[in-house]
Design a protein around this motif. Structure first.
Motif, mmCIF file in Angstrom:
data_model
loop_
_atom_site.group_PDB
_atom_site.id
_atom_site.type_symbol
_atom_site.label_atom_id
_atom_site.label_comp_id
_atom_site.label_asym_id
_atom_site.label_seq_id
_atom_site.Cartn_x
_atom_site.Cartn_y
_atom_site.Cartn_z
ATOM 1 N N ASP A 133 -12.590 23.421 36.644
ATOM 2 C CA ASP A 133 -13.208 24.693 37.024
ATOM 3 C C ASP A 133 -14.537 24.492 37.737
ATOM 4 O O ASP A 133 -14.981 25.369 38.496
ATOM 5 N N LEU A 134 -15.204 23.353 37.493
ATOM 6 C CA LEU A 134 -16.519 23.102 38.077
ATOM 7 C C LEU A 134 -16.448 22.403 39.440
ATOM 8 O O LEU A 134 -17.461 22.325 40.132
ATOM 9 N N PRO B 68 -8.846 11.997 37.667
ATOM 10 C CA PRO B 68 -9.646 12.993 38.401
ATOM 11 C C PRO B 68 -10.835 13.517 37.607
ATOM 12 O O PRO B 68 -11.896 13.771 38.189
ATOM 13 N N GLY B 69 -10.687 13.695 36.308
ATOM 14 C CA GLY B 69 -11.804 14.194 35.511
ATOM 15 C C GLY B 69 -12.985 13.249 35.540
ATOM 16 O O GLY B 69 -14.142 13.669 35.664
ATOM 17 N N ALA C 149 -18.463 20.162 44.760
ATOM 18 C CA ALA C 149 -17.768 19.289 45.711
ATOM 19 C C ALA C 149 -17.266 20.059 46.923
ATOM 20 O O ALA C 149 -16.789 21.198 46.806
ATOM 21 N N SER C 150 -17.350 19.410 48.086
ATOM 22 C CA SER C 150 -16.778 19.968 49.306
ATOM 23 C C SER C 150 -15.256 19.840 49.247
ATOM 24 O O SER C 150 -14.699 19.187 48.352
ATOM 25 N N ARG C 151 -14.569 20.420 50.227
ATOM 26 C CA ARG C 151 -13.115 20.303 50.274
ATOM 27 C C ARG C 151 -12.700 18.837 50.350
ATOM 28 O O ARG C 151 -11.789 18.401 49.634
#
Length: 236
Positions: free
Chosen positions: A133-134, A153-154, A139-141
């Motif tokens: 959610d953060l 990924p976390g 972060a950019s695309r």
């Protein structure tokens, strides 16, 4: 006492050793344990704390200031109060550059002479996943695509967050500018445990496209990132 337990390395020392390769030898570093009993800060330092600060905040603050004082001693400097500035950033002596970071279980500081290091930034985070959610807020695309492509990924999201914090602290010593996470875009070289932070907007003296170099380490339950700006080193 368990003799095997007593032979184990101190966790604070282990984390200090994680930080050491991330910065040049001219930078003095130190660590403290916020979960222990860190030395009391100078009264001038605690004066900047909110009277409503909870015990966790006070412990982490005290540990961070104690680490900074220890790093000053390593530079053969008598520790002086590191007050909280109007923008909440630490106020260092005119001839020193420094940075303080802390999380629940670790506090680190790095200090160098401003003549060689006009800017330093370090950050420590618990090695726990950053909630998906953060991601859009930090972060950019392109950065979110990178996070998603990683095996964990976390953890990658937490690494990105930490690296932006370190880069932000390093540049702030020169620009004194506050800006959002979109002001820097990061690119990682995981094999070399390094990253590049590129400015996406002008923050004088930095221009669009200027970049800072950083390094990171992951271990003993934390993620540590560091950025140093050397005198006369181009940022382009």
């Amino acid at each position: 006492m368990n003799p095997e337990a007593s032979a184990l390395p101190d966790l604070t020392d282990v984390r200090l050793q994680l930080l050491r390769p991330l910065l040049s030898d001219q930078v003095a570093i130190a660590a403290q344990d916020p979960l222990g009993t860190p030395p009391e800060p100078f009264p001038e330092e605690t004066a900047g704390l909110s009277q409503n600060a909870v015990d966790k905040r006070r412990r982490e603050f005290a540990a961070g200031r104690a680490a900074a004082h220890q790093a000053m001693r390593a530079l053969n400097r008598t520790p002086v109060p590191i007050r909280i500035g109007p923008k909440r950033a630490p106020i260092w002596p005119d001839d020193l550059s420094g940075t303080i970071t802390h999380c629940r279980s670790c506090a680190l500081a790095a200090v160098a002479r401003r003549a060689t290091h006009p800017g330093i930034g370090i950050d420590v985070e618990e090695d726990t996943p950053l909630s998906r959610d953060l991601w859009p807020s930090i972060a950019s695309r392109a950065e979110r695509d990178w996070i998603t492509a990683q095996a964990d990924p976390g953890q990658a999201g937490k690494l990105l967050f930490s690296a932006k914090e370190a880069a932000y602290k390093a540049q702030y010593a020169l620009s004194t500018c506050y800006f959002g996470f979109d002001g820097l875009e990061l690119h990682f070289n995981l094999a070399e445990q390094s990253f590049t932070a590129r400015f996406t907007a002008p923050q004088p003296p930095f221009r669009v496209g200027d970049h800072l170099q950083g390094r990171f380490a992951i271990g003993s339950g934390v993620i540590i990132t560091a950025v140093e700006i050397l005198n006369n080193e181009p940022c382009t």
